[in-house]
Design a protein around this motif. Structure first.
Motif, PDB file in Angstrom:
ATOM      1  N   UNK A 117      38.270  39.258  48.289  1.00 50.87           N
ATOM      2  CA  UNK A 117      37.247  39.739  47.349  1.00 50.87           C
ATOM      3  C   UNK A 117      36.953  41.230  47.483  1.00 50.87           C
ATOM      4  N   UNK A 118      37.035  41.768  48.697  1.00 48.16           N
ATOM      5  CA  UNK A 118      36.699  43.179  48.906  1.00 48.16           C
ATOM      6  C   UNK A 118      37.891  44.106  48.770  1.00 48.16           C
ATOM      7  N   UNK A 119      39.100  43.596  48.958  1.00 48.64           N
ATOM      8  CA  UNK A 119      40.299  44.421  48.927  1.00 48.64           C
ATOM      9  C   UNK A 119      41.425  43.657  48.251  1.00 48.64           C
ATOM     10  N   UNK A 120      41.790  44.090  47.072  1.00 47.10           N
ATOM     11  CA  UNK A 120      42.889  43.453  46.364  1.00 47.10           C
ATOM     12  C   UNK A 120      43.551  44.498  45.468  1.00 47.10           C
ATOM     13  N   UNK A 121      44.792  44.275  45.077  1.00 50.35           N
ATOM     14  CA  UNK A 121      45.449  45.231  44.174  1.00 50.35           C
ATOM     15  C   UNK A 121      44.758  45.204  42.815  1.00 50.35           C
ATOM     16  N   UNK A 122      43.946  46.204  42.546  1.00 46.79           N
ATOM     17  CA  UNK A 122      43.140  46.171  41.321  1.00 46.79           C
ATOM     18  C   UNK A 122      43.993  46.223  40.067  1.00 46.79           C
ATOM     19  N   UNK A 123      45.265  46.590  40.213  1.00 45.77           N
ATOM     20  CA  UNK A 123      46.147  46.581  39.055  1.00 45.77           C
ATOM     21  C   UNK A 123      46.282  45.168  38.489  1.00 45.77           C
ATOM     22  N   UNK A 124      45.989  44.149  39.317  1.00 43.26           N
ATOM     23  CA  UNK A 124      46.150  42.768  38.889  1.00 43.26           C
ATOM     24  C   UNK A 124      44.973  42.236  38.090  1.00 43.26           C
ATOM     25  N   UNK A 125      43.807  42.874  38.173  1.00 42.38           N
ATOM     26  CA  UNK A 125      42.658  42.363  37.433  1.00 42.38           C
ATOM     27  C   UNK A 125      41.383  43.083  37.776  1.00 42.38           C
ATOM     28  N   UNK A 126      40.338  42.844  36.976  1.00 39.44           N
ATOM     29  CA  UNK A 126      39.051  43.496  37.177  1.00 39.44           C
ATOM     30  C   UNK A 126      38.307  42.971  38.392  1.00 39.44           C
ATOM     31  N   UNK A 127      38.658  41.772  38.852  1.00 38.62           N
ATOM     32  CA  UNK A 127      37.942  41.189  39.981  1.00 38.62           C
ATOM     33  C   UNK A 127      38.872  40.276  40.761  1.00 38.62           C
ATOM     34  N   UNK A 128      38.376  39.756  41.864  1.00 36.25           N
ATOM     35  CA  UNK A 128      39.198  38.933  42.752  1.00 36.25           C
ATOM     36  C   UNK A 128      39.710  37.657  42.074  1.00 36.25           C
ATOM     37  N   UNK A 129      38.866  36.878  41.382  1.00 35.08           N
ATOM     38  CA  UNK A 129      39.400  35.690  40.713  1.00 35.08           C
ATOM     39  C   UNK A 129      40.495  36.019  39.700  1.00 35.08           C
ATOM     40  N   UNK A 130      40.338  37.140  38.981  1.00 36.12           N
ATOM     41  CA  UNK A 130      41.363  37.525  38.002  1.00 36.12           C
ATOM     42  C   UNK A 130      42.669  37.889  38.697  1.00 36.12           C
ATOM     43  N   UNK A 131      42.576  38.582  39.832  1.00 38.11           N
ATOM     44  CA  UNK A 131      43.777  38.948  40.583  1.00 38.11           C
ATOM     45  C   UNK A 131      44.476  37.701  41.113  1.00 38.11           C
ATOM     46  N   UNK A 132      43.688  36.722  41.580  1.00 38.79           N
ATOM     47  CA  UNK A 132      44.277  35.468  42.049  1.00 38.79           C
ATOM     48  C   UNK A 132      44.943  34.725  40.895  1.00 38.79           C
ATOM     49  N   UNK A 133      44.288  34.703  39.755  1.00 41.02           N
ATOM     50  CA  UNK A 133      44.832  33.996  38.594  1.00 41.02           C
ATOM     51  C   UNK A 133      46.170  34.588  38.169  1.00 41.02           C
ATOM     52  N   UNK A 134      46.328  35.905  38.333  1.00 42.54           N
ATOM     53  CA  UNK A 134      47.587  36.548  37.963  1.00 42.54           C
ATOM     54  C   UNK A 134      48.745  36.034  38.806  1.00 42.54           C
ATOM     55  N   UNK A 135      48.429  35.483  39.990  1.00 42.26           N
ATOM     56  CA  UNK A 135      49.454  34.939  40.882  1.00 42.26           C
ATOM     57  C   UNK A 135      49.446  33.417  40.912  1.00 42.26           C
ATOM     58  N   UNK A 136      48.577  32.818  40.114  1.00 39.04           N
ATOM     59  CA  UNK A 136      48.492  31.364  40.097  1.00 39.04           C
ATOM     60  C   UNK A 136      47.845  30.791  41.337  1.00 39.04           C
TER      61      UNK A 136
END
Length: 335
Positions: A31-50
Motif C-alpha cells: 500500500x505504501x510503495x508500489x509501481x505507480x505506473x500500474x494504477x492510482x492506488x494499491x488495489x488498482x496496481x494489484x488488479x493490473x496483475x490479477x
C-alpha cells in the motif's frame, strides 16, 4: 548473486521445476510503495496483475528462465525483497532466493520495463503458450505505454518530481510559491471574494514528460528502467505565454478531490507520505485525471491528464498547509 543475475528455484508449476529463474530486479507492491505506473492506488496496481490487494503486500521478482522467457514471480515475503532492494541500492550483492512457501504465483511477462538481460540465455521474450492449457494461458504481462501522455505517464511525472524535488522547486520563485490566493490579502486576511486571475495556481515554465516504466517510489534496483531523471524536458522559452498561469479548472477539481479524501478516505495507496528533509513529509496523491506531489512545509505540484506535459504549481496560500497536513494524517507510510 550479482546485480545482474541470481536464481529462484521452484517458483510455480508454470516454470519448470528444474528450471531456475535468473533474477534481474525486484520491486515492492505494498500500500505504501508500489509501481505507480500500474494504477492510482494499491488495489488498482494489484488488479493490473490479477492479485488480491493483500494488506501486507507482495514482492515482485522479475527475471528470465533458461530459455530467456520473461517471468514475474510474486512472493509474500515483503521483508526479504525489501532487504534485497536496499542492498542493491547500496551496491552490495544479495542472493534473492525466497523460500518456496513464500511464492504466491509466477506470471508470464514483466509489468515494468527492464533495462538489462540475463547473460548466456536468449534475449527477453514472452513465454510460449502452454500446450496443456487449452488456450487458457494467462496473457503475458507488459509494461504500460508511456509514449503518449496519459495516466501512466502523469503518475511517473509526479514520481520524478518527488524524487528530484529540489531541482523542480528551485525553478519556482517565492513570489509564485507564496502568492496569496484569490480573495486573500498579502497579510493573510480574507477579502471575501475569489478572483480567478489572482490565483496561487499556475503553470511552471517547465514541461514534464515522465520516463518509461520504473518505479521511482520504491527505490528499486537499478536494473529496472528508471528514466525519472532523463524524463524531464528542457525549460520552455521565456516568452512562452500559457493560460495556465491563471487558475485552471482541473486544478480546482484536483484540490476538491484531495479535500474529499480527508472526509472519506480513498483506497489504500491513493495518498502516500514519505520522508522529506527536516520535519517535513513528501505527499504523493493521485485521483481521476490528476497527480499531486507536495511537501508539507512548502508548495504543491499538479499534473493533469488534460494538460499534457505541463506542471502546475499550487502556492502555499492560506488553505494548502492545512490540506497537506490533513492528507499526511490519512496517508499510508513505508514501514
Amino acid at each position: 548473486m550479482t546485480e545482474e543475475e541470481g536464481a529462484v528455484a521452484g517458483t510455480d508449476n508454470t516454470v519448470a521445476d528444474d528450471d531456475a529463474l535468473y533474477v534481474l530486479t525486484a520491486v515492492l507492491l505494498t500500500p505504501a510503495q508500489f509501481p505507480s505506473v500500474l494504477g492510482d492506488d494499491y488495489p488498482a496496481a494489484c488488479a493490473a496483475l490479477g492479485l488480491e490487494p493483500y494488506a501486507e503486500g507482495y514482492g515482485l521478482i522479475l527475471g528470465q528462465d533458461s530459455d530467456g522467457a520473461r517471468w514475474t514471480v510474486v512472493v509474500d515475503d515483503v521483508s526479504l525483497v525489501a532487504v534485497a532492494i536496499a542492498s542493491w541500492d547500496c551496491g552490495m550483492e544479495y542472493d534473492l532466493s525466497p523460500d518456496d512457501r513464500s511464492v504466491v504465483c509466477a506470471l508470464p511477462g514483466w509489468p515494468l520495463a527492464v533495462a538489462i538481460a540475463a547473460p548466456g540465455v536468449a534475449a527477453p521474450h514472452d513465454p510460449a503458450p502452454d500446450p496443456d492449457a487449452d488456450g487458457e494461458d494467462l496473457a503475458p504481462l507488459s509494461s504500460p505505454d508511456t509514449d503518449v501522455w496519459g495516466p501512466a505517464q502523469r503518475r511517473l511525472g509526479a514520481d520524478a518530481i518527488a524524487l528530484q524535488w529540489a531541482v523542480w522547486r528551485e525553478q519556482i520563485d517565492d513570489a509564485t510559491a507564496f502568492a496569496p490566493t484569490g480573495g486573500e490579502d498579502p497579510d493573510g486576511s480574507d477579502t471575501g471574494g475569489e478572483d480567478p486571475d489572482d490565483s496561487d495556481t499556475g503553470g511552471s515554465d517547465t514541461g514534464a514528460e515522465a520516463g518509461t516504466d520504473a518505479d521511482t517510489e520504491t527505490g528499486t534496483e537499478t536494473a529496472a528502467t528508471d528514466d525519472s531523471e532523463a524524463g524531464a524536458v528542457p525549460a520552455l522559452p521565456a516568452d512562452h505565454d500559457t493560460p495556465l498561469s491563471r487558475t485552471h479548472p482541473g486544478v480546482r477539481q484536483a484540490l476538491a478531490d484531495a479535500h474529499a479524501y480527508v472526509d472519506a478516505p480513498p483506497p489504500p495507496g491513493r495518498v502516500r507520505s514519505s520522508y522529506a528533509p527536516g520535519d517535513a513529509r513528501m505527499i504523493r496523491a493521485d485521483g481521476p485525471g490528476w497527480s499531486m506531489v507536495a511537501r508539507t512545509d512548502d508548495i504543491a505540484f499538479l499534473l493533469l491528464d488534460e494538460v499534457p506535459g505541463e506542471i502546475l504549481t499550487v502556492g502555499r496560500g492560506k488553505e494548502l498547509p492545512g490540506l497537506l497536513k490533513a492528507l499526511d494524517a490519512i496517508a499510508v507510510r513505508p514501514s
